[in-house]
Write a protein that holds these residues in place. Structure first.
Motif, mmCIF file in Angstrom:
data_model
loop_
_atom_site.group_PDB
_atom_site.id
_atom_site.type_symbol
_atom_site.label_atom_id
_atom_site.label_comp_id
_atom_site.label_asym_id
_atom_site.label_seq_id
_atom_site.Cartn_x
_atom_site.Cartn_y
_atom_site.Cartn_z
ATOM 1 N N PRO A 167 0.571 -1.205 0.103
ATOM 2 C CA PRO A 167 -0.026 -0.034 -0.145
ATOM 3 C C PRO A 167 0.917 1.332 0.022
ATOM 4 O O PRO A 167 2.210 1.238 0.337
ATOM 5 C CB PRO A 167 -0.790 -0.128 1.315
ATOM 6 N N ALA A 168 0.237 2.324 -0.731
ATOM 7 C CA ALA A 168 1.240 3.615 -0.448
ATOM 8 C C ALA A 168 1.199 4.209 0.909
ATOM 9 O O ALA A 168 0.281 3.814 1.770
ATOM 10 C CB ALA A 168 0.426 4.623 -1.686
ATOM 11 N N ALA A 169 2.013 4.869 1.257
ATOM 12 C CA ALA A 169 1.960 5.773 2.612
ATOM 13 C C ALA A 169 0.699 6.389 2.632
ATOM 14 O O ALA A 169 0.078 6.480 3.989
ATOM 15 C CB ALA A 169 3.192 6.361 2.664
ATOM 16 N N LYS A 170 0.194 7.144 1.850
ATOM 17 C CA LYS A 170 -1.075 7.722 2.040
ATOM 18 C C LYS A 170 -2.011 7.299 0.945
ATOM 19 O O LYS A 170 -1.587 6.892 -0.152
ATOM 20 C CB LYS A 170 -0.883 9.407 1.927
ATOM 21 N N GLY A 171 -3.226 7.529 1.428
ATOM 22 C CA GLY A 171 -4.539 7.329 0.490
ATOM 23 C C GLY A 171 -4.644 5.892 0.290
ATOM 24 O O GLY A 171 -4.372 5.254 1.054
ATOM 25 N N THR A 172 -5.393 5.324 -0.880
ATOM 26 C CA THR A 172 -5.967 4.172 -1.205
ATOM 27 C C THR A 172 -5.073 3.463 -2.310
ATOM 28 O O THR A 172 -5.323 2.359 -2.438
ATOM 29 C CB THR A 172 -7.435 4.098 -1.638
#
Ligand code: ZN
Length: 452
Positions: free
Chosen positions: A42-47
Protein backbone atom coordinates in the motif's frame (compact mmCIF):
# COMPACT_ATOMS: atom_id res chain seq x y z
CA UNK A 1 16.38 -14.00 -31.80
CA UNK A 2 17.12 -11.73 -34.70
CA UNK A 3 20.34 -9.95 -35.55
CA UNK A 4 20.39 -6.17 -35.45
CA UNK A 5 20.03 -3.66 -38.20
CA UNK A 6 19.40 -0.96 -35.56
CA UNK A 7 20.86 2.53 -35.35
CA UNK A 8 23.45 2.59 -32.54
CA UNK A 9 22.44 5.64 -30.50
CA UNK A 10 18.79 5.10 -29.74
CA UNK A 11 17.55 3.85 -26.33
CA UNK A 12 14.82 1.27 -26.64
CA UNK A 13 12.54 1.31 -23.60
CA UNK A 14 9.81 -1.21 -22.77
CA UNK A 15 6.30 0.05 -23.46
CA UNK A 16 4.13 -0.04 -20.28
CA UNK A 17 2.12 -2.90 -21.77
CA UNK A 18 5.33 -4.92 -22.28
CA UNK A 19 6.57 -4.17 -18.74
CA UNK A 20 3.20 -5.42 -17.46
CA UNK A 21 3.63 -8.71 -19.31
CA UNK A 22 7.18 -9.11 -17.97
CA UNK A 23 5.88 -8.50 -14.42
CA UNK A 24 2.81 -10.68 -14.62
CA UNK A 25 4.63 -13.65 -16.14
CA UNK A 26 6.51 -13.98 -12.82
CA UNK A 27 3.60 -13.07 -10.56
CA UNK A 28 5.21 -9.71 -9.73
CA UNK A 29 8.09 -11.33 -7.82
CA UNK A 30 11.79 -10.61 -8.28
CA UNK A 31 13.26 -13.13 -10.75
CA UNK A 32 16.65 -13.36 -9.03
CA UNK A 33 16.86 -16.79 -7.34
CA UNK A 34 16.32 -16.74 -3.57
CA UNK A 35 15.33 -13.03 -3.56
CA UNK A 36 12.43 -12.45 -1.22
CA UNK A 37 12.41 -8.64 -1.28
CA UNK A 38 8.95 -7.13 -1.05
CA UNK A 39 7.84 -5.49 -4.27
CA UNK A 40 4.26 -4.33 -3.90
CA UNK A 41 2.30 -2.83 -1.06
CA UNK A 42 0.00 0.00 0.00
CA UNK A 43 1.07 3.59 -0.58
CA UNK A 44 2.00 5.60 2.53
CA UNK A 45 -1.08 7.80 2.05
CA UNK A 46 -4.47 7.30 0.48
CA UNK A 47 -5.81 4.14 -1.12
CA UNK A 48 -3.14 3.64 -3.78
CA UNK A 49 -0.33 1.10 -3.97
CA UNK A 50 3.38 1.25 -4.59
CA UNK A 51 5.47 -0.89 -6.90
CA UNK A 52 9.14 -1.41 -6.11
CA UNK A 53 9.73 -3.75 -9.06
CA UNK A 54 11.43 -2.89 -12.32
CA UNK A 55 11.42 -4.43 -15.80
CA UNK A 56 15.15 -4.68 -16.48
CA UNK A 57 16.63 -5.12 -19.92
CA UNK A 58 18.64 -8.32 -20.38
CA UNK A 59 20.24 -7.08 -23.58
CA UNK A 60 20.58 -3.35 -23.04
CA UNK A 61 18.17 -0.61 -24.02
CA UNK A 62 21.14 1.32 -25.47
CA UNK A 63 23.97 -0.06 -27.52
CA UNK A 64 26.62 0.93 -24.97
CA UNK A 65 24.58 -0.27 -21.95
CA UNK A 66 25.39 -3.16 -19.61
CA UNK A 67 25.75 -6.46 -21.53
CA UNK A 68 25.37 -4.56 -24.83
CA UNK A 69 22.74 -5.55 -27.36
CA UNK A 70 24.32 -8.81 -28.52
CA UNK A 71 23.48 -7.99 -32.11
CA UNK A 72 19.72 -8.24 -31.44
CA UNK A 73 17.29 -6.09 -33.42
CA UNK A 74 15.08 -3.34 -31.99
CA UNK A 75 11.98 -5.50 -31.87
CA UNK A 76 13.71 -8.09 -29.66
CA UNK A 77 15.28 -5.47 -27.36
CA UNK A 78 11.80 -3.94 -26.86
CA UNK A 79 10.03 -7.28 -26.34
CA UNK A 80 8.94 -9.04 -23.16
CA UNK A 81 11.36 -11.84 -24.07
CA UNK A 82 14.22 -9.44 -23.28
CA UNK A 83 12.84 -8.31 -19.91
CA UNK A 84 13.66 -9.56 -16.42
CA UNK A 85 11.36 -8.49 -13.60
CA UNK A 86 13.42 -7.59 -10.51
CA UNK A 87 13.17 -5.85 -7.18
CA UNK A 88 14.81 -2.42 -7.27
CA UNK A 89 17.95 -3.67 -5.52
CA UNK A 90 18.56 -6.43 -8.05
CA UNK A 91 17.39 -4.28 -10.95
CA UNK A 92 20.17 -1.89 -9.99
CA UNK A 93 22.74 -4.57 -9.14
CA UNK A 94 22.57 -6.39 -12.48
CA UNK A 95 23.34 -3.17 -14.36
CA UNK A 96 26.31 -2.09 -12.20
CA UNK A 97 29.85 -2.35 -13.62
CA UNK A 98 28.62 -2.78 -17.18
CA UNK A 99 26.65 -5.87 -16.14
CA UNK A 100 29.81 -7.62 -14.92
CA UNK A 101 28.84 -10.90 -13.23
CA UNK A 102 25.39 -10.93 -14.81
CA UNK A 103 25.79 -12.26 -18.37
CA UNK A 104 22.70 -12.47 -20.60
CA UNK A 105 22.68 -16.30 -20.51
CA UNK A 106 22.33 -16.23 -16.72
CA UNK A 107 19.56 -13.63 -16.79
CA UNK A 108 17.63 -15.59 -19.45
CA UNK A 109 18.01 -18.70 -17.26
CA UNK A 110 16.65 -16.80 -14.23
CA UNK A 111 13.77 -15.50 -16.30
CA UNK A 112 12.92 -19.04 -17.42
CA UNK A 113 13.14 -20.32 -13.84
CA UNK A 114 10.95 -17.51 -12.45
CA UNK A 115 8.33 -18.03 -15.17
CA UNK A 116 8.38 -21.82 -14.70
CA UNK A 117 7.89 -21.33 -10.96
CA UNK A 118 4.94 -18.98 -11.53
CA UNK A 119 3.45 -21.49 -13.95
CA UNK A 120 3.91 -24.32 -11.44
CA UNK A 121 2.17 -22.23 -8.77
CA UNK A 122 -0.88 -21.96 -10.99
CA UNK A 123 -1.07 -25.55 -12.14
CA UNK A 124 0.62 -27.55 -9.43
CA UNK A 125 2.10 -25.83 -6.37
CA UNK A 126 5.78 -26.77 -6.17
CA UNK A 127 7.65 -27.30 -2.95
CA UNK A 128 9.42 -24.12 -1.80
CA UNK A 129 12.80 -25.42 -2.92
CA UNK A 130 11.94 -26.61 -6.41
CA UNK A 131 10.34 -29.58 -8.08
CA UNK A 132 11.19 -32.81 -9.83
CA UNK A 133 9.97 -32.64 -13.41
CA UNK A 134 10.42 -36.20 -14.57
CA UNK A 135 12.05 -39.58 -14.15
CA UNK A 136 12.90 -41.48 -17.28
CA UNK A 137 14.71 -44.56 -18.48
CA UNK A 138 17.39 -43.69 -21.02
CA UNK A 139 18.68 -47.19 -21.49
CA UNK A 140 17.37 -50.62 -20.55
CA UNK A 141 18.32 -54.05 -21.93
CA UNK A 142 15.97 -55.36 -24.62
CA UNK A 143 13.66 -52.39 -24.09
CA UNK A 144 11.11 -51.72 -26.77
CA UNK A 145 9.90 -48.56 -25.01
CA UNK A 146 11.68 -46.26 -22.56
CA UNK A 147 9.13 -44.82 -20.14
CA UNK A 148 9.20 -41.24 -18.92
CA UNK A 149 7.23 -40.35 -15.82
CA UNK A 150 6.26 -36.69 -15.44
CA UNK A 151 5.69 -35.68 -11.87
CA UNK A 152 3.22 -33.35 -10.26
CA UNK A 153 3.38 -32.20 -6.67
CA UNK A 154 1.44 -35.33 -5.67
CA UNK A 155 1.63 -38.10 -8.26
CA UNK A 156 0.00 -41.51 -8.32
CA UNK A 157 1.62 -43.91 -10.75
CA UNK A 158 0.19 -47.14 -12.08
CA UNK A 159 0.72 -49.15 -15.19
CA UNK A 160 0.56 -52.38 -17.08
CA UNK A 161 2.75 -55.30 -16.03
CA UNK A 162 6.46 -54.77 -16.75
CA UNK A 163 5.93 -51.14 -17.66
CA UNK A 164 9.25 -50.28 -16.04
CA UNK A 165 7.65 -48.60 -13.05
CA UNK A 166 9.80 -50.32 -10.43
CA UNK A 167 12.95 -49.80 -12.51
CA UNK A 168 12.15 -46.09 -12.79
CA UNK A 169 11.57 -45.81 -9.06
CA UNK A 170 14.72 -47.79 -8.19
CA UNK A 171 16.86 -45.55 -10.41
CA UNK A 172 15.28 -42.44 -8.89
CA UNK A 173 16.01 -43.86 -5.42
CA UNK A 174 19.63 -44.41 -6.53
CA UNK A 175 20.06 -40.65 -7.05
CA UNK A 176 20.43 -40.42 -3.26
CA UNK A 177 21.29 -44.03 -2.34
CA UNK A 178 23.05 -46.02 -5.04
CA UNK A 179 22.13 -49.36 -3.41
CA UNK A 180 18.76 -49.12 -5.14
CA UNK A 181 20.48 -49.60 -8.51
CA UNK A 182 22.42 -52.58 -7.17
CA UNK A 183 20.06 -55.09 -8.77
CA UNK A 184 21.07 -53.90 -12.23
CA UNK A 185 24.80 -54.40 -11.82
CA UNK A 186 26.55 -57.19 -13.66
CA UNK A 187 29.06 -59.63 -12.22
CA UNK A 188 31.92 -58.55 -14.43
CA UNK A 189 33.45 -55.09 -14.82
CA UNK A 190 32.47 -53.67 -18.18
CA UNK A 191 34.91 -52.67 -20.89
CA UNK A 192 32.08 -50.90 -22.69
CA UNK A 193 31.55 -47.16 -22.29
CA UNK A 194 27.84 -47.64 -22.89
CA UNK A 195 25.78 -48.09 -19.69
CA UNK A 196 23.79 -51.30 -19.29
CA UNK A 197 20.95 -49.44 -17.58
CA UNK A 198 20.58 -45.68 -17.32
CA UNK A 199 17.95 -43.44 -15.76
CA UNK A 200 17.58 -39.67 -15.53
CA UNK A 201 15.87 -37.42 -13.05
CA UNK A 202 15.25 -33.82 -14.19
CA UNK A 203 14.45 -31.17 -11.64
CA UNK A 204 14.39 -27.46 -10.90
CA UNK A 205 15.76 -25.84 -7.77
CA UNK A 206 15.69 -22.37 -6.30
CA UNK A 207 18.75 -21.61 -8.42
CA UNK A 208 18.33 -23.39 -11.72
CA UNK A 209 15.81 -24.81 -14.14
CA UNK A 210 16.29 -28.07 -16.03
CA UNK A 211 18.91 -29.70 -13.88
CA UNK A 212 19.47 -33.37 -14.45
CA UNK A 213 21.16 -36.24 -12.70
CA UNK A 214 21.73 -39.56 -14.47
CA UNK A 215 22.26 -42.89 -12.76
CA UNK A 216 24.32 -45.20 -14.96
CA UNK A 217 25.02 -48.87 -14.38
CA UNK A 218 28.20 -49.83 -16.17
CA UNK A 219 29.32 -53.42 -15.53
CA UNK A 220 29.68 -53.81 -11.76
CA UNK A 221 29.74 -50.05 -11.15
CA UNK A 222 27.09 -47.40 -10.54
CA UNK A 223 27.81 -43.81 -11.57
CA UNK A 224 25.97 -40.57 -11.02
CA UNK A 225 26.31 -37.89 -13.68
CA UNK A 226 25.20 -34.41 -12.65
CA UNK A 227 24.73 -31.90 -15.45
CA UNK A 228 26.83 -34.10 -17.72
CA UNK A 229 29.73 -34.44 -15.24
CA UNK A 230 30.49 -37.39 -12.97
CA UNK A 231 29.78 -36.58 -9.32
CA UNK A 232 31.44 -38.31 -6.42
CA UNK A 233 28.60 -37.82 -3.97
CA UNK A 234 24.82 -37.73 -4.29
CA UNK A 235 23.75 -34.27 -5.52
CA UNK A 236 23.38 -31.88 -2.59
CA UNK A 237 20.35 -29.96 -3.81
CA UNK A 238 17.92 -32.87 -3.98
CA UNK A 239 17.05 -35.83 -1.78
CA UNK A 240 15.05 -38.84 -2.88
CA UNK A 241 13.58 -40.86 -0.01
CA UNK A 242 12.70 -44.39 -1.02
CA UNK A 243 12.29 -47.74 0.72
CA UNK A 244 11.90 -51.23 -0.75
CA UNK A 245 10.81 -54.56 0.75
CA UNK A 246 14.47 -55.55 0.86
CA UNK A 247 15.16 -52.65 3.25
CA UNK A 248 12.39 -53.92 5.52
CA UNK A 249 14.09 -57.26 6.14
CA UNK A 250 15.69 -56.96 9.58
CA UNK A 251 19.32 -58.11 9.61
CA UNK A 252 20.20 -60.75 12.25
CA UNK A 253 22.47 -58.47 14.29
CA UNK A 254 20.00 -55.57 14.39
CA UNK A 255 17.84 -54.53 17.29
CA UNK A 256 14.85 -52.27 16.56
CA UNK A 257 16.95 -49.13 16.82
CA UNK A 258 19.64 -50.40 14.44
CA UNK A 259 16.90 -51.48 12.03
CA UNK A 260 15.28 -48.03 12.06
CA UNK A 261 18.63 -46.22 11.88
CA UNK A 262 19.48 -48.17 8.72
CA UNK A 263 16.04 -47.66 7.22
CA UNK A 264 16.04 -43.91 7.84
CA UNK A 265 19.75 -43.29 7.29
CA UNK A 266 19.98 -41.04 10.37
CA UNK A 267 21.81 -41.06 13.72
CA UNK A 268 20.34 -41.94 17.11
CA UNK A 269 19.44 -38.46 18.25
CA UNK A 270 17.75 -37.77 14.91
CA UNK A 271 15.82 -41.04 15.21
CA UNK A 272 14.50 -40.02 18.64
CA UNK A 273 13.55 -36.56 17.37
CA UNK A 274 11.88 -38.01 14.27
CA UNK A 275 10.04 -40.62 16.37
CA UNK A 276 8.61 -37.79 18.48
CA UNK A 277 7.33 -36.04 15.36
CA UNK A 278 5.44 -38.88 13.66
CA UNK A 279 1.91 -38.35 12.38
CA UNK A 280 -0.44 -40.41 14.55
CA UNK A 281 -2.92 -40.75 11.68
CA UNK A 282 -0.52 -43.31 10.22
CA UNK A 283 0.93 -44.97 13.33
CA UNK A 284 -1.19 -46.79 15.92
CA UNK A 285 0.34 -44.69 18.69
CA UNK A 286 3.40 -42.70 19.79
CA UNK A 287 6.72 -44.49 19.21
CA UNK A 288 9.02 -45.02 22.16
CA UNK A 289 12.22 -46.95 22.89
CA UNK A 290 13.34 -49.06 25.87
CA UNK A 291 15.86 -51.76 26.73
CA UNK A 292 14.30 -55.13 25.93
CA UNK A 293 13.72 -57.73 28.61
CA UNK A 294 13.09 -61.44 28.13
CA UNK A 295 12.28 -64.32 30.44
CA UNK A 296 14.25 -67.54 30.60
CA UNK A 297 12.72 -71.01 30.96
CA UNK A 298 12.40 -70.48 34.73
CA UNK A 299 10.43 -67.27 34.35
CA UNK A 300 13.39 -65.11 35.37
CA UNK A 301 13.76 -61.81 33.53
CA UNK A 302 17.04 -60.94 31.80
CA UNK A 303 18.11 -58.06 29.62
CA UNK A 304 17.44 -58.96 25.98
CA UNK A 305 20.61 -59.07 23.88
CA UNK A 306 21.47 -59.09 20.19
CA UNK A 307 23.41 -62.08 18.76
CA UNK A 308 26.60 -60.05 19.29
CA UNK A 309 25.82 -59.57 22.99
CA UNK A 310 24.75 -55.90 22.87
CA UNK A 311 21.70 -54.66 24.78
CA UNK A 312 18.66 -55.06 22.51
CA UNK A 313 16.71 -51.79 22.37
CA UNK A 314 13.07 -52.28 21.45
CA UNK A 315 10.79 -49.82 19.71
CA UNK A 316 7.21 -49.93 20.88
CA UNK A 317 3.97 -48.12 20.26
CA UNK A 318 1.71 -46.85 23.01
CA UNK A 319 -1.68 -47.89 21.76
CA UNK A 320 -4.58 -46.25 23.55
CA UNK A 321 -7.71 -48.35 23.67
CA UNK A 322 -10.99 -47.75 25.50
CA UNK A 323 -9.45 -49.35 28.55
CA UNK A 324 -5.79 -48.89 29.37
CA UNK A 325 -2.93 -47.90 27.09
CA UNK A 326 -1.11 -50.97 25.81
CA UNK A 327 2.50 -51.14 24.75
CA UNK A 328 3.13 -53.17 21.61
CA UNK A 329 6.63 -53.70 20.25
CA UNK A 330 7.36 -52.96 16.59
CA UNK A 331 7.55 -56.70 15.91
CA UNK A 332 4.27 -57.26 17.74
CA UNK A 333 2.36 -54.91 15.43
CA UNK A 334 0.58 -56.19 12.34
CA UNK A 335 2.49 -55.81 9.06
CA UNK A 336 0.21 -52.98 8.01
CA UNK A 337 0.68 -51.21 11.36
CA UNK A 338 4.46 -51.65 11.23
CA UNK A 339 4.60 -50.14 7.77
CA UNK A 340 2.35 -47.31 8.90
CA UNK A 341 4.92 -46.53 11.62
CA UNK A 342 7.78 -46.71 9.11
CA UNK A 343 5.94 -44.44 6.68
CA UNK A 344 5.21 -41.98 9.47
CA UNK A 345 8.94 -41.92 10.29
CA UNK A 346 9.92 -41.45 6.63
CA UNK A 347 7.40 -38.62 6.28
CA UNK A 348 8.69 -36.89 9.42
CA UNK A 349 12.23 -37.19 8.05
CA UNK A 350 11.15 -35.84 4.65
CA UNK A 351 9.46 -32.87 6.34
CA UNK A 352 12.73 -31.97 8.03
CA UNK A 353 14.88 -32.42 4.91
CA UNK A 354 12.44 -30.46 2.76
CA UNK A 355 13.32 -27.35 4.77
CA UNK A 356 16.85 -27.58 3.39
CA UNK A 357 16.59 -29.00 -0.13
CA UNK A 358 14.24 -30.31 -2.74
CA UNK A 359 12.75 -33.56 -1.44
CA UNK A 360 10.93 -36.35 -3.25
CA UNK A 361 9.35 -39.16 -1.22
CA UNK A 362 8.63 -42.29 -3.25
CA UNK A 363 6.26 -44.87 -1.78
CA UNK A 364 5.80 -48.22 -3.46
CA UNK A 365 6.37 -51.48 -1.59
CA UNK A 366 5.42 -50.19 1.86
CA UNK A 367 1.73 -49.88 1.06
CA UNK A 368 0.97 -53.07 -0.84
CA UNK A 369 -1.01 -54.50 2.05
CA UNK A 370 -2.76 -51.31 3.18
CA UNK A 371 -6.54 -51.55 3.16
CA UNK A 372 -8.61 -48.93 1.40
CA UNK A 373 -9.10 -46.61 4.37
CA UNK A 374 -5.43 -46.70 5.36
CA UNK A 375 -4.37 -46.03 1.78
CA UNK A 376 -6.70 -43.04 1.51
CA UNK A 377 -5.53 -41.80 4.92
CA UNK A 378 -1.95 -41.92 3.66
CA UNK A 379 -2.85 -39.93 0.53
CA UNK A 380 -4.62 -37.35 2.72
CA UNK A 381 -1.54 -36.98 4.96
CA UNK A 382 0.87 -36.81 2.00
CA UNK A 383 -1.32 -34.25 0.24
CA UNK A 384 -0.65 -31.82 3.09
CA UNK A 385 3.11 -32.19 3.06
CA UNK A 386 5.63 -29.52 1.97
CA UNK A 387 7.56 -31.96 -0.25
CA UNK A 388 6.87 -33.78 -3.49
CA UNK A 389 5.44 -37.30 -3.34
CA UNK A 390 5.16 -40.17 -5.77
CA UNK A 391 2.97 -43.09 -4.75
CA UNK A 392 2.67 -46.30 -6.74
CA UNK A 393 -0.95 -47.48 -6.75
CA UNK A 394 -0.92 -51.11 -5.58
CA UNK A 395 -2.56 -53.44 -8.15
CA UNK A 396 -5.21 -54.35 -5.59
CA UNK A 397 -6.34 -50.69 -5.54
CA UNK A 398 -6.56 -50.25 -9.33
CA UNK A 399 -10.26 -51.13 -9.61
CA UNK A 400 -11.14 -48.89 -6.72
CA UNK A 401 -9.25 -45.77 -7.82
CA UNK A 402 -8.93 -45.88 -11.58
CA UNK A 403 -11.26 -45.92 -14.53
CA UNK A 404 -10.87 -45.94 -18.25
CA UNK A 405 -12.12 -42.84 -19.99
CA UNK A 406 -11.95 -42.60 -23.79
CA UNK A 407 -9.08 -45.06 -23.88
CA UNK A 408 -7.12 -43.25 -21.17
CA UNK A 409 -6.64 -44.36 -17.58
CA UNK A 410 -7.85 -41.69 -15.17
CA UNK A 411 -8.57 -41.28 -11.48
CA UNK A 412 -12.20 -41.85 -10.56
CA UNK A 413 -13.86 -38.64 -9.34
CA UNK A 414 -13.10 -38.41 -5.64
CA UNK A 415 -12.73 -35.20 -3.62
CA UNK A 416 -10.10 -36.90 -1.47
CA UNK A 417 -7.89 -37.23 -4.55
CA UNK A 418 -8.22 -33.64 -5.73
CA UNK A 419 -4.56 -32.82 -5.13
CA UNK A 420 -3.36 -35.99 -6.86
CA UNK A 421 -2.53 -36.55 -10.54
CA UNK A 422 -2.38 -39.96 -12.16
CA UNK A 423 0.43 -41.02 -14.46
CA UNK A 424 -0.20 -44.24 -16.32
CA UNK A 425 2.66 -46.28 -17.75
CA UNK A 426 0.87 -47.92 -20.62
CA UNK A 427 3.30 -50.14 -22.44
CA UNK A 428 5.60 -52.94 -21.32
CA UNK A 429 9.21 -51.83 -21.67
CA UNK A 430 10.41 -55.17 -22.97
CA UNK A 431 8.85 -57.97 -24.93
CA UNK A 432 10.54 -60.98 -23.39
CA UNK A 433 13.75 -60.73 -21.40
CA UNK A 434 13.05 -61.00 -17.68
CA UNK A 435 16.76 -60.64 -16.81
CA UNK A 436 16.57 -57.56 -14.62
CA UNK A 437 12.94 -57.57 -13.54
CA UNK A 438 12.48 -57.66 -9.80
CA UNK A 439 10.23 -60.47 -8.64
CA UNK A 440 7.29 -59.74 -6.40
CA UNK A 441 5.12 -56.68 -6.68
CA UNK A 442 5.46 -56.05 -10.35
CA UNK A 443 4.90 -59.62 -11.49
CA UNK A 444 1.59 -59.84 -9.68
CA UNK A 445 -0.05 -56.97 -11.57
CA UNK A 446 -3.23 -57.92 -13.34
CA UNK A 447 -5.16 -55.86 -15.89
CA UNK A 448 -8.46 -54.63 -14.49
CA UNK A 449 -10.10 -53.56 -17.71
CA UNK A 450 -9.35 -53.53 -21.39
CA UNK A 451 -6.79 -50.82 -20.80
CA UNK A 452 -6.02 -50.84 -17.10
ZN1 ZN B 1 15.52 -9.10 -5.85
Amino acid sequence: MRKSTASPAKRINFKPSVAKVIRERVDGKCSVPRCKNAIRGPAAKGTGSINLGVASHIYSAALGGPRGQGGMDNAFIASAENGLWCCQIHGSAIDKNAGEGYPPEQLFAWKALAEARASKLITDTPSPLGWVDAIQLLRFPHATTLPRLELSRCTLVAGVTASGQTSLLDLAGAVTQSAYAQRFIQREPSTSRVPFVEGRLTYATVDALDRSVDVQVLGDDIHRILEGKPCLLPPGDIQVIYTTLNDLQARPHEDDVAFLLRLLGVDRSALKAIANAIDLRLAPGPLRFRDGVEEDDHGVSHPRRTPSGERYVEAFCEIRTDELPAEVTLNGLSTSQQRGVILALLIAKAQQISQERLTLLIVEDLIVNFDSSKFMQLLAVLGEMPFQVLVAVPPARHNELLEECAGVATLKPNPDLSSWRLRWLGAPIQDSSPSVRRSGVQGSRAPIAKLL
